[in-house]
Every structure is written in structure tokens, then in C-alpha cells.
Design an enzyme around this catalytic site. Structure first.
Site, PDB file in Angstrom:
ATOM      1  N   HIS A 178      48.205  29.427 -33.129  1.00  0.00           N
ATOM      2  CA  HIS A 178      49.075  30.163 -33.372  1.00  0.00           C
ATOM      3  C   HIS A 178      49.020  31.456 -32.418  1.00  0.00           C
ATOM      4  CE1 HIS A 178      49.791  28.411 -37.413  1.00  0.00           C
ATOM      5  NE2 HIS A 178      48.771  28.198 -37.428  1.00  0.00           N
ATOM      6  N   ASP A 193      43.025  27.071 -35.446  1.00  0.00           N
ATOM      7  CA  ASP A 193      44.137  27.603 -36.403  1.00  0.00           C
ATOM      8  C   ASP A 193      44.008  29.135 -36.285  1.00  0.00           C
ATOM      9  OD1 ASP A 193      45.932  27.997 -38.252  1.00  0.00           O
ATOM     10  OD2 ASP A 193      44.858  27.399 -39.800  1.00  0.00           O
ATOM     11  N   HIS A 233      43.712  21.123 -39.849  1.00  0.00           N
ATOM     12  CA  HIS A 233      42.662  21.911 -40.564  1.00  0.00           C
ATOM     13  C   HIS A 233      42.199  21.408 -41.696  1.00  0.00           C
ATOM     14  CE1 HIS A 233      46.359  23.143 -42.312  1.00  0.00           C
ATOM     15  NE2 HIS A 233      46.787  24.036 -41.325  1.00  0.00           N
ATOM     16  N   HIS A 254      45.294  23.478 -32.249  1.00  0.00           N
ATOM     17  CA  HIS A 254      45.915  24.191 -33.337  1.00  0.00           C
ATOM     18  C   HIS A 254      45.728  25.659 -33.182  1.00  0.00           C
ATOM     19  CE1 HIS A 254      47.440  24.061 -37.731  1.00  0.00           C
ATOM     20  NE2 HIS A 254      47.381  25.197 -37.186  1.00  0.00           N
ATOM     21  N   LYS A 261      55.250  19.587 -35.999  1.00  0.00           N
ATOM     22  CA  LYS A 261      54.591  20.009 -37.077  1.00  0.00           C
ATOM     23  C   LYS A 261      55.104  19.979 -38.243  1.00  0.00           C
ATOM     24  CE  LYS A 261      51.027  21.953 -39.172  1.00  0.00           C
ATOM     25  NZ  LYS A 261      50.589  23.386 -38.969  1.00  0.00           N
ATOM     26  N   HIS A 267      50.314  19.797 -42.058  1.00  0.00           N
ATOM     27  CA  HIS A 267      49.753  20.914 -42.969  1.00  0.00           C
ATOM     28  C   HIS A 267      49.645  20.132 -44.528  1.00  0.00           C
ATOM     29  CE1 HIS A 267      48.661  25.021 -44.076  1.00  0.00           C
ATOM     30  NE2 HIS A 267      48.863  24.532 -45.402  1.00  0.00           N
TER      31      HIS A 267
HETATM   32  C1  NCD Z   1      48.701  30.149 -40.510  1.00  0.00           C
HETATM   33  C2  NCD Z   1      49.538  31.594 -40.056  1.00  0.00           C
HETATM   34  O1  NCD Z   1      49.267  32.487 -40.078  1.00  0.00           O
HETATM   35  O2  NCD Z   1      50.611  31.114 -39.379  1.00  0.00           O
HETATM   36  N1  NCD Z   1      47.809  30.841 -41.504  1.00  0.00           N
HETATM   37  C3  NCD Z   1      46.651  30.318 -42.011  1.00  0.00           C
HETATM   38  O3  NCD Z   1      46.208  30.892 -42.883  1.00  0.00           O
HETATM   39  N2  NCD Z   1      46.265  29.260 -41.265  1.00  0.00           N
HETATM   40  C4  NCD Z   1      49.501  29.175 -41.022  1.00  0.00           C
HETATM   41  C5  NCD Z   1      48.775  27.972 -41.216  1.00  0.00           C
HETATM   42  O4  NCD Z   1      48.481  27.224 -40.349  1.00  0.00           O
HETATM   43  O5  NCD Z   1      48.719  27.677 -42.379  1.00  0.00           O
HETATM   44 ZN    ZN Z   2      47.875  27.092 -38.426  1.00  0.00          ZN
END
Ligand code: NCD
Ligand code: ZN
Length: 336
Positions: free
Chosen positions: A16, A241, A169, A14, A96, A135
Site C-alpha cells: 500500500h 502488506d 496475506h 502486496h 484486486k 483479500h
Molecule cells: C490495509 C490498508 O490499510 O489499506 N490494512 C491492513 O490491515 N492490511 C488493507 C488490507 O490489505 O487489508
Molecule cells: Zn493489503
């Protein structure tokens, strides 16, 4: 001799990576120590077509500084037709699903869980072996959002028994309990949720760099997560995450949700597993379980971690990492 541990093919299920300049900054930090990662699709606009997937994965590969990292791509959930999914299946690993508005860039997500309107998509995904990552939060009171979502997980698990569903998460004892209730439910856990509770975020001075969705919960929730991860429960995988936001967006009035851990994730995991005498289980949590659950064969990589102090940089480019300026007990000493 300092104690050391070799991890093979670590995976971050996971992640970003963003786009543009931020992608250029963070992609090499993950590709250095990980064999691959499941890439989240919440760009602006989100990743929704075969062309989006192809172009984004090419930008990721161009931004990485190594060729031994696989971006496992995801699409942003909407109701897709059977023909569309057949055409896109080879380019993606998962889809997702975000409930609308629950986190960063999720505005285009699902606003009502109407099983009949989702049936074609979810049945085709089951048939093609495309994993559904979720999510799992409602729009309710912030501490209850994940627990309130359990009935949706149940409804999805019961109606689509052949669909692999990953509760992303997880942060609560309720989600831990749900995991063993249905064969087709799996979960990812972040490293920060194994370490912190709401007290660390807002119990003293407000710590914006620990603010994320889902918000860290109570000590008993963290203990339930630790119990799963430290014992490498076979249905649980590591997913950082790691969600970079530039410093000005975090240290501001209206702080964006997201904790940046990618470059220190393996060091932090060693710290946690070592503190509980469970280092032997880290390989399964950080790679083997994910390879089995997703049916993937990761790019070969060996990462040696040593119990030697590592001072976390104050910043990586424009982003402040978790534990900035602090000393971690473990460091990465070699990558092959
Ligand atoms: C994530 C993001 O910033 O893209 N933020 C987070 O707090 N985890 C998005 C997500 O996975 O919820
Ligand atoms: Zn995330």
C-alpha cells in the site's frame, strides 16, 4: 567478518503506497530496497479506470527517488467488460478483489460472490493472463474470517481453472492446506504474520501498530506459514502488506488496520530465515517465485544485508513502523 547475504531483485507483491503526502513519504522507502511491488488499489476513491491507473502510476514514479523500481499496478475489482479488460491489460498486472467492508477502504468491494455475474470478467482475465488477487475474509467472527472464506477460494478455483488466483496475506493453517489443493491457487505471506500471533497484538498491553487485517492468529497457524515461507514453497511469494496510517489514526480510539513494515521488511525477513537456518531459501521467497508466478522480469537490483544491529527509527515521518525503537539483528549495508 559479519555474516552477509545478497538478495537480487527483491519484490514486494502486496504493498500500500497511498497517495499525496503519504505516497511521497513511503514510496522512496520501498524503492530503495525493492526492485518492484504490486501496488494495492484501495485509494479513496479506488483505482478503477485506465486513466486512474495511468495517473496513479505516474504519481508513484514521481514520488520514488530511484528509477530502478517498477510499480506493478492493480485495479480494484468490479465486474468489468471484456472490452474494458482488453483495453487496460497492458497497464495492469493484477486485479484486486475485496469483499465489501472487510478492511481499510474496501466499502466498494463485492458483497455477494455470484459466479454468473462474475463470469465475463474472470474468464477474460484467465484468457488475458491477468492475475486475480483476493483479500480472503468474510464478515464473520474475526478469528474465523479467513477460514470461512476457503469455500469461496474453492468455488473460484474450480470454476475458473485457468485463472491465477492469489490468496493474499494468508494467516491460517486452513489457507496453507488449500494452497496445494488446486493448481491455480497461489499465496502471499507478510513478514509480520511470520513473527507474531494474536498474543502479540492483544495478549498483554494492546499494540495498535501490530493491528491489521487479517488479524494475526494462533501459534499453530504461524508455524504453518513459516513452514511454507522458510522452505520457499514454489506457490508462495513475499507480500509485505505494509499499510501506513498516520500515528494519530493508529494510537486512537478506533485504530485503523495496517502494519507499516516496508523500510524494515528485508531486515526482518533475514532475521526470521536466519533464526531457522534457512537463509538460502530467502531469494526464492522474496523474488524468484514471484517472477515465475507473475511472469515478470524485475528491474536489476542487488541488496546486501549484513548481520549487524539496526535500530529501527521511532517514526518515519508521521508513521510508526513495526518494532519502532527496537534493535534488529540484520541491516541493509549496500544497494546497487
Ligand atoms: C490495509 C490498508 O490499510 O489499506 N490494512 C491492513 O490491515 N492490511 C488493507 C488490507 O490489505 O487489508
Ligand atoms: Zn493489503
Amino acid at each position: 567478518m559479519n555474516q552477509s547475504l545478497t538478495l537480487t531483485m527483491p519484490l514486494d507483491m502486496h504493498l500500500h503506497l497511498r497517495d499525496g503526502e503519504m505516497l511521497g513519504l513511503v514510496a522512496p522507502l520501498s524503492s530503495y530496497t525493492f526492485s518492484g511491488a504490486l501496488i494495492m488499489p484501495n485509494l479513496v476513491p479506488p483505482v478503477k479506470t485506465l486513466a486512474d491507473i495511468r495517473e496513479y502510476s505516474q504519481r508513484i514514479i514521481a514520488a520514488m527517488e530511484s528509477d530502478d523500481f517498477e510499480p506493478y499496478m492493480t485495479l480494484f475489482y468490479q465486474n468489468y467488460s471484456r472490452d474494458f479488460l482488453i483495453g487496460v491489460q497492458d497497464a495492469i498486472t493484477a486485479i484486486k478483489l475485496y469483499p465489501s467492508g472487510v478492511t481499510t477502504n474496501s466499502e466498494g468491494g463485492i458483497s455477494a460472490f455470484d459466479i454468473e455475474s462474475m463470469r465475463e470478467t474472470l474468464e477474460t482475465m484467465s484468457e488475458l493472463g491477468i492475475v486475480l488477487c483476493v483479500h480472503g475474509e468474510t464478515n464473520g467472527f474475526v478469528m474465523d474470517r479467513e477460514a470461512e472464506f476457503m469455500s469461496v477460494y474453492e468455488m473460484l478455483a474450480v470454476n475458473f481453472p485457468k485463472l491465477k488466483i492469489v490468496m493474499e496475506h494468508i494467516t491460517t493453517a486452513q489457507a496453507v492446506e488449500m494452497l496445494d489443493k488446486y493448481d491455480n491457487l497461489y499465496a502471499t505471506i507478510t513478514v509480520h504474520h511470520l513473527m507474531i500471533t494474536l498474543d502479540d497484538v492483544a495478549g498483554g498491553m494492546l499494540r495498535p501498530h501490530l493491528f491489521c487485517k487479517p488479524i494475526a492468529k494462533r501459534p499453530e497457524d504461524r508455524d504453518a506459514l513459516l513452514n511454507l515461507a522458510l522452505n520457499a514453497h514454489p506457490k508462495v511469494m513475499f507480500g509485505s502488506d505494509s499499510a501506513p496510517h498516520p500515528r494519530h489514526a493508529k494510537e486512537s480510539c478506533g485504530c485503523g488496520a495496517g502494519v507499516f513494515t516496508a523500510p524494515i521488511a528485508l531486515q526482518l525477513l533475514c532475521e526470521v530465515f536466519d533464526a531457522h537456518g534457512k537463509l538460502d531459501n530467502l531469494q526464492a521467497f522474496v523474488s524468484d517465485n514471484a517472477q515465475r508466478i507473475y511472469g515478470i522480469c524485475a528491474e536489476y537490483k542487488e541488496v546486501v544485508l549484513t548481520k549487524q544491529p539496526f535500530i529501527v527509527p521511532q517514526m518515519y515521518g508521521s508513521v510508526v513502523p513495526m518494532r519502532a525503537g527496537e534493535t534488529l539483528a540484520w541491516s541493509v549495508s549496500n544497494v546497487d
